[in-house]
Design a protein around this motif. Structure first.
Motif, PDB file in Angstrom:
ATOM      1  N   CYS A 191       0.902   9.781   7.812  1.00 42.31           N
ATOM      2  CA  CYS A 191      -0.303   9.860   8.643  1.00 42.31           C
ATOM      3  C   CYS A 191       0.007  10.253  10.083  1.00 42.31           C
ATOM      4  O   CYS A 191      -0.805  10.910  10.747  1.00 42.31           O
ATOM      5  CB  CYS A 191      -1.064   8.533   8.605  1.00 42.31           C
ATOM      6  SG  CYS A 191      -0.291   7.161   9.513  1.00 42.31           S
TER       7      CYS A 191
ATOM      8  N   CYS B  74       5.754   6.010   6.292  1.00 43.13           N
ATOM      9  CA  CYS B  74       4.336   5.767   6.593  1.00 43.13           C
ATOM     10  C   CYS B  74       3.776   4.566   5.835  1.00 43.13           C
ATOM     11  O   CYS B  74       3.979   4.417   4.634  1.00 43.13           O
ATOM     12  CB  CYS B  74       3.535   7.009   6.254  1.00 43.13           C
ATOM     13  SG  CYS B  74       1.764   6.865   6.612  1.00 43.13           S
ATOM     14  N   TYR B  75       3.047   3.710   6.539  1.00 40.96           N
ATOM     15  CA  TYR B  75       2.419   2.543   5.935  1.00 40.96           C
ATOM     16  C   TYR B  75       1.241   2.913   5.039  1.00 40.96           C
ATOM     17  O   TYR B  75       0.810   2.119   4.205  1.00 40.96           O
ATOM     18  CB  TYR B  75       1.908   1.599   7.028  1.00 40.96           C
ATOM     19  CG  TYR B  75       2.967   0.728   7.654  1.00 40.96           C
ATOM     20  CD1 TYR B  75       4.160   0.425   7.004  1.00 40.96           C
ATOM     21  CD2 TYR B  75       2.763   0.183   8.917  1.00 40.96           C
ATOM     22  CE1 TYR B  75       5.116  -0.375   7.577  1.00 40.96           C
ATOM     23  CE2 TYR B  75       3.716  -0.635   9.499  1.00 40.96           C
ATOM     24  CZ  TYR B  75       4.890  -0.919   8.833  1.00 40.96           C
ATOM     25  OH  TYR B  75       5.828  -1.728   9.414  1.00 40.96           O
ATOM     26  N   GLN B  76       0.691   4.113   5.203  1.00 39.10           N
ATOM     27  CA  GLN B  76      -0.480   4.492   4.426  1.00 39.10           C
ATOM     28  C   GLN B  76      -0.122   4.936   3.007  1.00 39.10           C
ATOM     29  O   GLN B  76      -0.891   4.730   2.089  1.00 39.10           O
ATOM     30  CB  GLN B  76      -1.238   5.621   5.136  1.00 39.10           C
ATOM     31  CG  GLN B  76      -1.856   5.219   6.472  1.00 39.10           C
ATOM     32  CD  GLN B  76      -3.093   4.352   6.312  1.00 39.10           C
ATOM     33  OE1 GLN B  76      -3.462   3.965   5.207  1.00 39.10           O
ATOM     34  NE2 GLN B  76      -3.741   4.039   7.424  1.00 39.10           N
TER      35      GLN B  76
ATOM     36  N   ARG C 106       0.823  -1.203   0.000  1.00 35.17           N
ATOM     37  CA  ARG C 106       0.000   0.000   0.000  1.00 35.17           C
ATOM     38  C   ARG C 106       0.859   1.255   0.000  1.00 35.17           C
ATOM     39  O   ARG C 106       0.454   2.300  -0.525  1.00 35.17           O
ATOM     40  CB  ARG C 106      -0.929   0.003   1.218  1.00 35.17           C
ATOM     41  CG  ARG C 106      -2.019  -1.044   1.140  1.00 35.17           C
ATOM     42  CD  ARG C 106      -2.739  -1.232   2.452  1.00 35.17           C
ATOM     43  NE  ARG C 106      -3.487  -0.055   2.868  1.00 35.17           N
ATOM     44  CZ  ARG C 106      -4.362  -0.046   3.879  1.00 35.17           C
ATOM     45  NH1 ARG C 106      -4.573  -1.161   4.563  1.00 35.17           N
ATOM     46  NH2 ARG C 106      -5.008   1.046   4.206  1.00 35.17           N
ATOM     47  N   HIS C 107       2.031   1.172   0.581  1.00 35.86           N
ATOM     48  CA  HIS C 107       2.911   2.328   0.702  1.00 35.86           C
ATOM     49  C   HIS C 107       3.983   2.309  -0.396  1.00 35.86           C
ATOM     50  O   HIS C 107       5.154   2.605  -0.143  1.00 35.86           O
ATOM     51  CB  HIS C 107       3.553   2.370   2.095  1.00 35.86           C
ATOM     52  CG  HIS C 107       4.283   1.119   2.487  1.00 35.86           C
ATOM     53  ND1 HIS C 107       3.676  -0.113   2.528  1.00 35.86           N
ATOM     54  CD2 HIS C 107       5.573   0.905   2.860  1.00 35.86           C
ATOM     55  CE1 HIS C 107       4.555  -1.022   2.917  1.00 35.86           C
ATOM     56  NE2 HIS C 107       5.711  -0.426   3.105  1.00 35.86           N
TER      57      HIS C 107
ATOM     58  N   GLU D 103      -3.282   1.315  14.179  1.00 36.38           N
ATOM     59  CA  GLU D 103      -2.629   2.522  14.638  1.00 36.38           C
ATOM     60  C   GLU D 103      -2.046   2.292  16.026  1.00 36.38           C
ATOM     61  O   GLU D 103      -2.405   1.342  16.710  1.00 36.38           O
ATOM     62  CB  GLU D 103      -3.616   3.698  14.659  1.00 36.38           C
ATOM     63  CG  GLU D 103      -4.156   4.033  13.272  1.00 36.38           C
ATOM     64  CD  GLU D 103      -5.142   5.193  13.285  1.00 36.38           C
ATOM     65  OE1 GLU D 103      -5.484   5.663  14.390  1.00 36.38           O
ATOM     66  OE2 GLU D 103      -5.570   5.625  12.203  1.00 36.38           O
TER      67      GLU D 103
ATOM     68  N   GLU E 221      -8.170  -2.674   7.608  1.00 37.78           N
ATOM     69  CA  GLU E 221      -7.897  -1.449   8.357  1.00 37.78           C
ATOM     70  C   GLU E 221      -6.454  -1.462   8.831  1.00 37.78           C
ATOM     71  O   GLU E 221      -5.970  -2.459   9.374  1.00 37.78           O
ATOM     72  CB  GLU E 221      -8.843  -1.346   9.549  1.00 37.78           C
ATOM     73  CG  GLU E 221      -8.688  -0.052  10.330  1.00 37.78           C
ATOM     74  CD  GLU E 221      -9.700   0.072  11.452  1.00 37.78           C
ATOM     75  OE1 GLU E 221      -9.590   1.043  12.234  1.00 37.78           O
ATOM     76  OE2 GLU E 221     -10.591  -0.795  11.545  1.00 37.78           O
ATOM     77  N   MET E 222      -5.757  -0.354   8.616  1.00 35.76           N
ATOM     78  CA  MET E 222      -4.377  -0.254   9.067  1.00 35.76           C
ATOM     79  C   MET E 222      -4.354   0.021  10.570  1.00 35.76           C
ATOM     80  O   MET E 222      -4.935   0.996  11.031  1.00 35.76           O
ATOM     81  CB  MET E 222      -3.647   0.880   8.334  1.00 35.76           C
ATOM     82  CG  MET E 222      -2.181   1.003   8.694  1.00 35.76           C
ATOM     83  SD  MET E 222      -1.194  -0.409   8.159  1.00 35.76           S
ATOM     84  CE  MET E 222      -1.239  -0.175   6.365  1.00 35.76           C
TER      85      MET E 222
ATOM     86  N   CYS F 105       0.126   5.521  12.250  1.00 37.51           N
ATOM     87  CA  CYS F 105       0.477   4.104  12.142  1.00 37.51           C
ATOM     88  C   CYS F 105       1.740   3.822  12.962  1.00 37.51           C
ATOM     89  O   CYS F 105       2.489   4.731  13.317  1.00 37.51           O
ATOM     90  CB  CYS F 105       0.683   3.705  10.680  1.00 37.51           C
ATOM     91  SG  CYS F 105       2.146   4.417   9.884  1.00 37.51           S
TER      92      CYS F 105
END
Length: 258
Positions: free
Chosen positions: A204, A196-198, A49-50, A94, A91-92, A207
């Motif tokens: 973000c 960031c993993y997003q 995803r990142h 947090e 869902e990632m 995370c």
């Protein structure tokens, strides 16, 4: 992990660095360059995803003049999609790194896959070493970053080809803060990294990966050059900066970069 610079009998000054575009591999890359080695950077698109990190990696290698190969292994996505890092419908999680809340980010067998491919490239070009950025902060969560795994893979790399390849994990027992301290001592600019993993336009700040990064900067008493949607306090004086809102309006430095 203390190892010889290269396997016995291997006369080479070349290493393959697994380079994701993140802080750890960025530091490993520069460390290898500081050793005076010929570096071949190797990145992987596995459907993460990142994947924005790959854009950052490409830009850095281009600026350094380091040979860089991005390998598209998205064909195996269906084999490793049981993770929040590879399945956008999940869902990632947090919060801080812990086994309780971030197990969902484990990508099945990821490092064994990536290391196997990097070892193949090293054998193919006559490199004696593969460098990667496993570190002590990952031990609690990721089995393929633990010393036992690295040692086993290093043993396999020594016998898997006619010429042995040495697996080098210079920060295997270091914390994220210690890795950052080493990089700062080298004068590295961590604006040239993505954590960031997003993988959005801004990090973000929520995370586990963002929080670990921010904690490392706080531990070193240095401001993180990246802009964040949100910066947590991390149980120390808040890291939120008045300039964040203004900085978030800056043009995306990666726009138009292939």
């Amino acid at each position: 992990m203390t190892i010889p610079a290269f396997p016995p009998g291997k006369a080479t000054d070349t290493t393959v660095v697994i380079y994701s575009g993140g802080m750890d591999s960025y530091t490993v890359l520069h460390r290898a360059l500081r050793e005076g080695l010929t570096v071949h950077a190797l990145s992987f698109d596995y459907g993460q995803r990142h994947r924005r990190e790959l854009t950052v990696a490409t830009r850095v290698c281009r600026a350094l003049g380091v040979p860089h190969q991005v390998v598209d292994i998205r064909a195996i996505h269906g084999l490793i999609d049981n993770s929040a890092l590879t399945d956008a419908d999940r869902e990632m999680p947090e919060g801080d790194y812990s086994e309780a809340n971030l197990t969902a980010t484990v990508v099945p067998n990821r490092n064994m896959i990536l290391l196997s491919l990097a070892i193949a490239k090293a054998a193919n070009i006559g490199a004696g070493r593969v460098d990667y950025g496993a570190h002590g902060g990952d031990h609690v969560l990721y089995p393929d970053c633990r010393p036992e795994f690295v040692e086993a893979m290093n043993a396999a790399a020594g016998i898997a080809n006619f010429d042995p390849v040495q697996l080098h994990a210079p920060y295997l027992r270091s914390t994220k803060a210690e890795i950052l301290a080493d990089g700062l001592a080298m004068g590295l600019d961590y604006a040239d990294t993505w954590t960031c993993y997003q993988g959005g336009e801004l990090a973000c700040g929520r995370c586990g990966s963002c929080r670990e990064r921010l904690a490392a900067f706080a531990a070193n008493g240095v401001e993180d050059p990246l802009s964040y949607l949100q910066q947590p306090c991390l149980q120390r004086p808040c890291l939120q900066r008045p300039s964040d809102a203004a900085r978030s309006q800056r043009p995306d430095p990666d726009a138009g970069v292939a």
